[in-house]
Design a protein around this motif. Structure first.
Motif, short mmCIF file in Angstrom:
data_model
loop_
_atom_site.label_atom_id
_atom_site.label_comp_id
_atom_site.label_asym_id
_atom_site.label_seq_id
_atom_site.Cartn_x
_atom_site.Cartn_y
_atom_site.Cartn_z
N HIS A 218 28.40 -67.04 -13.25
CA HIS A 218 27.78 -66.26 -14.33
C HIS A 218 27.74 -67.10 -15.60
O HIS A 218 28.75 -67.70 -16.00
N MET A 219 26.58 -67.14 -16.25
CA MET A 219 26.41 -67.87 -17.50
C MET A 219 26.03 -66.90 -18.62
O MET A 219 24.99 -66.23 -18.53
N PRO A 220 26.81 -66.82 -19.68
CA PRO A 220 26.53 -65.90 -20.79
C PRO A 220 25.47 -66.47 -21.75
O PRO A 220 25.75 -66.74 -22.93
N GLU A 221 24.25 -66.59 -21.29
CA GLU A 221 23.19 -67.23 -22.08
C GLU A 221 22.66 -66.32 -23.19
O GLU A 221 21.90 -66.78 -24.05
N SER A 222 23.05 -65.06 -23.17
CA SER A 222 22.62 -64.17 -24.27
C SER A 222 23.49 -64.34 -25.51
O SER A 222 23.13 -63.86 -26.59
N ASP A 223 24.64 -65.00 -25.36
CA ASP A 223 25.56 -65.14 -26.48
C ASP A 223 24.94 -66.03 -27.56
O ASP A 223 24.65 -67.22 -27.33
N LYS A 224 24.72 -65.45 -28.74
CA LYS A 224 24.16 -66.15 -29.90
C LYS A 224 22.81 -66.79 -29.56
O LYS A 224 22.49 -67.88 -30.08
N SER A 225 22.05 -66.17 -28.67
CA SER A 225 20.75 -66.72 -28.30
C SER A 225 19.72 -66.46 -29.40
O SER A 225 19.51 -65.30 -29.78
N PRO A 226 19.05 -67.49 -29.91
CA PRO A 226 18.04 -67.27 -30.96
C PRO A 226 16.78 -66.60 -30.43
O PRO A 226 16.01 -66.03 -31.21
N THR A 227 16.56 -66.65 -29.10
CA THR A 227 15.36 -66.04 -28.51
C THR A 227 15.63 -64.68 -27.89
O THR A 227 14.74 -64.09 -27.28
N GLY A 228 16.86 -64.19 -28.00
CA GLY A 228 17.19 -62.91 -27.39
C GLY A 228 17.20 -62.97 -25.88
O GLY A 228 16.81 -62.01 -25.21
N ASP A 229 17.65 -64.07 -25.35
CA ASP A 229 17.65 -64.27 -23.89
C ASP A 229 18.73 -63.40 -23.23
O ASP A 229 19.60 -62.82 -23.88
N ASP A 230 18.69 -63.36 -21.91
CA ASP A 230 19.59 -62.54 -21.12
C ASP A 230 20.59 -63.45 -20.39
O ASP A 230 20.34 -64.63 -20.15
N ASP A 231 21.75 -62.87 -20.01
CA ASP A 231 22.69 -63.58 -19.16
C ASP A 231 22.06 -63.82 -17.79
O ASP A 231 21.18 -63.08 -17.35
N LYS A 232 22.57 -64.85 -17.12
CA LYS A 232 22.03 -65.19 -15.80
C LYS A 232 23.16 -65.43 -14.81
O LYS A 232 24.27 -65.81 -15.18
N VAL A 233 22.85 -65.23 -13.55
CA VAL A 233 23.76 -65.51 -12.44
C VAL A 233 23.10 -66.60 -11.60
O VAL A 233 21.95 -66.46 -11.15
N TYR A 234 23.85 -67.69 -11.39
CA TYR A 234 23.35 -68.85 -10.64
C TYR A 234 23.97 -68.85 -9.24
O TYR A 234 25.17 -68.61 -9.08
N LEU A 235 23.14 -69.16 -8.27
CA LEU A 235 23.56 -69.22 -6.87
C LEU A 235 23.31 -70.62 -6.33
O LEU A 235 22.20 -71.14 -6.43
N PHE A 236 24.35 -71.22 -5.76
CA PHE A 236 24.25 -72.54 -5.14
C PHE A 236 24.30 -72.37 -3.62
O PHE A 236 25.18 -71.67 -3.09
N PHE A 237 23.39 -73.02 -2.94
CA PHE A 237 23.33 -72.90 -1.48
C PHE A 237 22.50 -74.05 -0.92
O PHE A 237 21.90 -74.84 -1.66
N SER A 238 22.47 -74.13 0.39
CA SER A 238 21.59 -75.07 1.10
C SER A 238 20.75 -74.26 2.07
O SER A 238 21.17 -73.21 2.56
N GLU A 239 19.56 -74.77 2.38
CA GLU A 239 18.66 -74.04 3.27
C GLU A 239 17.66 -75.02 3.89
O GLU A 239 17.54 -76.17 3.45
N THR A 240 16.96 -74.54 4.90
CA THR A 240 15.89 -75.33 5.51
C THR A 240 14.70 -75.34 4.56
O THR A 240 14.24 -74.30 4.11
#
Length: 770
Positions: A218-240
């Motif tokens: 989880h990345m708190p990208e809304s914290d002090k964001s000048p553009t009013g952005d939202d927090d995001k959840v990042y997923l790491f994986f491998s796939e075909t």
């Protein structure tokens, strides 16, 4: 032409040798710490396996440990102390149903704890595979007891069915984000946020194509964001890879992201992610043909700096058996965010009726930007939530969730590449060294159950030590780190282990402490020991970037150990190497030792075979280790060897023991020997008297007239022998053929033949002799 080829070979040979010497894959640990029960705290219980789920409850001073059909609450400072536990076992009916579905009842049809997260009210959310029928429940810890509330939820989409299938999950504001499979067969992969606002990915290969999930952050990208952005959840994986134009399947690494406030679309993508985007993640390892696959990640953020400065550390292993390399790569959070916010998209193009080719999309991009979170610009257009997004934006993201740009690692190369056991897990801790700079120390788990402690000093890979955590090699399945306690926690199939980050006590000298180049440790001149920097305010000797040990004071000559040996004996002189990067050599009487067939160099010493008087002398074992600044020499051991001359033995510690000459046991032995001697003499005399043994003077008389007696008294001797063979208590030395004894008096030739074959030594009948 052949001359040019030969010249080319000789020209490239030095270059090849140089590359071999400086090969980054030959990065050996400076110190190898073998398994010992005193190296770490260990926890396990008989009959319980798979300790692979952990939750740090620093507020309670506990480590929550999930295993097969059990959850434990362990003391955070000493995990060998169990505070509480609770069992969550499957019923016999559930086990039978699982068995009927073709699963192993003893291995797969159990309840493996796979999800363990803290909730805002202090309770914990726990999920298990539950014999291929996953369930979730709430757990609390009060008054020293661990309790399951028995308020179970359906675990489908939250917890995997298969206990050995890769998955990922994270709890954000009491919302569970999970990446796993929705069905029993594992053929419906999904990234899902659980109710009350349930939302998931599309069941399309362009979204998830045979994935192996690794981790979520989880990345708190809304914290002090000048553009009013939202927090995001990042997923790491491998796939075909769906975009690969190749005959065989190619597995690649991905990082995907979704917005925390995503509610899905109004008509298109109902209850589906409208912000799901993914990009390829690369970790180039020596120009390998196939991409190395991601196994674990760790997010490191400086709390004093913005989220854009965060780093993602990831471990990679080869997807083929032709390579035994593993690598660690680091990625800037800002680089990842730019790919999703500013990068180009890939789009599928139908080349033939049954073939789709993915190329960079060069057309118009809808507004608002597909995959973007709701920000201030969207709100100005009247779009306050994803339900307000236009269909054109939603249709675009539904068909084109893949970004065109590949995310490269920091510095465009790995921080660590090593040959050997594959990497499995990673934890990174930043520590301030004596020079005032901050260094990221990597703790990497391997399939052999070891932890590598490594640092990258200005693109120089350096492994401080490798610690064996378990008695038998087994993969490390999870790593956790507590900033509060300064301990590292590792889990495997057989148990959990707790080890300290700083291991300064393993260095016994100033030179060893400095050459270890450990940011945690420095040499305390006053105390005369290697000390943790965080535990003292003193100025310590340390040189992590260069390994400059010239500041260490000379310890002076060491006192030699006296050793002695008998001529022809063997003697071992111990000399353990202070590090794997050091080389040792031997000197005798301050001169290099000339080795012969009687000297055998060992890894931990010198063996002298079949010693002679010439082997006496003063032996030095010298260690030589090179750092970036200089080559450092130290005396590891010194021995004064004496070869004892024959007849001496005093002061000999390694010679053969002398025989005991006095004492009660010796007197008793002498009495026994004397008694046995008297008995033996009496027995011999009795047998001689009875004639059972030949008397020497009688033999001489008989030998003197043997020829005459053989001719004149042949019949008499034959009759005596015949008489002597009959009594059972009068045996002869050699037996006479009983079949021919009846003809001794009838034939003169038979008597002569019998006398010739008769041995000279016989038993004599005492009655006939009289």
């Amino acid at each position: 032409m052949h001359l040019l080829l030969s010249l080319g070979v000789f020209w490239l040979l030095p270059l090849a040798l140089t590359l071999e010497e400086d090969s980054p894959v030959d990065c050996f640990p400076r110190r190898t710490v073998l398994y010992h029960r005193d190296n770490a705290y260990l926890f396990y219980e008989e009959g319980v396996y798979n300790y692979s789920t952990m939750l740090l409850r620093e507020d309670l001073g506990l480590l929550m440990l999930g295993a097969r059909e059990a959850v434990y609450a362990l003391d955070l400072n000493d995990i060998s102390k169990k505070q509480a536990s609770v069992k969550w076992e499957v019923t016999e009916q559930q086990q039978n149903e699982c068995k009927n579905k073709g699963k192993d009842p003893k291995l797969e049809c159990k309840n493996y704890i796979r999800i363990l997260h803290k909730m805002e009210d202090g309770r914990m959310y726990v999920c298990g595979t539950n014999a291929f029928d996953p369930e979730c429940d709430y757990m609390s810890y009060m008054d020293g007891k661990l309790t399951l509330e028995k308020n179970t939820d359906d675990g489908k989409g939250r917890c995997p069915f298969d206990p050995f299938q890769r998955h990922a999950s994270i709890m954000v504001d009491n919302d569970l984000y999970s990446a796993t499979s929705m069905n029993f067969l594992g053929s419906e992969p999904v990234l899902m946020r659980s109710p009350p606002q349930s939302i998931r990915t599309e069941f399309k290969s362009s979204w998830l194509n045979e994935p192996a999930f690794v981790s979520m952050i989880h990345m708190p990208e809304s914290d002090k964001s000048p553009t009013g952005d939202d927090d995001k959840v990042y997923l790491f994986f491998s796939e075909t890879a769906v975009e690969c134009d190749c005959y065989n399947k190619l597995v690649v690494n991905r990082v995907a992201r979704v917005c925390k406030g995503d509610l899905g679309g109004e008509r298109t993508l109902q209850k589906k992610w409208t912000s799901f985007l993914k990009a390829r993640l690369d970790c180039p390892v020596l120009e390998s043909q196939l991409p190395f696959l991601i196994q674990d990640t760790y997010r490191w953020c400086d709390p004093q700096r913005p989220w854009q400065d965060c780093l993602f550390y990831a471990v990679f292993t080869p997807q083929s058996d032709t390579s035994d390399l593993s690598a660690v790569c680091a990625y800037n959070m800002l680089d990842i965010a730019r790919v999703f916010s500013e990068g180009k998209y890939k789009a599928p193009v139908h080349v033939e009726t049954s073939f789709v080719k993915w190329v960079m999309y060069s057309g118009d991009v809808p507004v608002p930007r597909p995959g973007a979170c709701i920000d201030n610009d969207a709100r100005k257009e009247g779009i306050n939530q994803t339900l307000d997004l236009p269909d054109r934006t939603l249709q675009f993201i539904r068909d084109k969730p893949l970004m065109d740009q590949v995310i490269e690692p920091k510095g465009e190369e790995p921080l660590l590449v090593r040959r050997g056991a594959k990497f499995t897990r990673i934890i990174v801790n930043q520590v301030q060294a004596a020079d005032g700079k901050m260094y990221d120390v990597m703790f990497v788990g391997t399939e052999d159950g070891t932890i590598l402690k490594a640092v990258n000093y200005d693109k120089e890979m350096f492994i401080i030590e490798e610690v064996h955590l378990f008695k038998s090699p087994e993969p490390i399945k999870i790593l956790q780190f507590s900033q509060k306690t300064g301990w590292l926690y590792a889990g495997s199939d057989s148990g959990a282990v707790q080890i300290p980050l700083a291991t300064c006590r393993r260095s016994s000298s100033c030179m060893d402490c400095v050459l270890a180049r450990d940011p945690y440790c420095g040499w305390d001149k006053d105390a005369g020991k290697c000390t943790d920097l965080s535990s003292t305010q003193k100025e310590l000797i340390q040189s992590v970037k260069d390994g400059n040990a010239s500041l260490c004071q000379d310890t002076g000559p060491i006192k030699p150990l006296e050793e002695s040996i008998w001529p022809g004996g063997n003697l071992k002189l111990d000399c353990p190497k202070p590090s794997n990067l050091a080389t040792t050599s031997w000197e005798r009487d301050n001169r290099p030792l000339t080795l012969s067939s009687r000297h055998e160099l060992l890894q931990d010493g010198l063996l002298i075979l079949n010693a002679s008087l010439a082997d006496a002398g003063l032996y030095h074992c010298v260690s030589i280790e090179r750092s970036k600044t200089d080559e450092y020499t130290s005396t590891v051991a010194m021995y004064d060897v004496t070869v004892m001359p024959p007849g001496s033995g005093k002061g000999d510690r390694t010679s053969f023991p002398e025989a005991q000459r006095d004492g009660p046991s010796v007197a008793g032995l002498q009495a026994v020997v004397a008694l046995l001697t008297i008995c033996l003499v009496g027995l011999v005399g009795w047998n001689c008297y009875k004639g059972h043994l030949p008397v020497p003077w009688k033999n001489r008389n008989k030998n003197g007239g043997q020829s005459q007696e053989n001719h004149e008294q042949g019949d008499l001797n034959g009759s005596r022998i015949q008489q002597d063979t009959r009594p059972e208590n009068k045996p002869l030395v050699s037996a006479v053929n009983s079949g021919s004894s009846n003809n001794n008096h009838n034939s003169e030739e038979a008597a002569d033949a019998e006398n010739v074959n008769q041995p000279s030594l016989q038993y004599i009948d005492d009655e006939s002799e009289i």
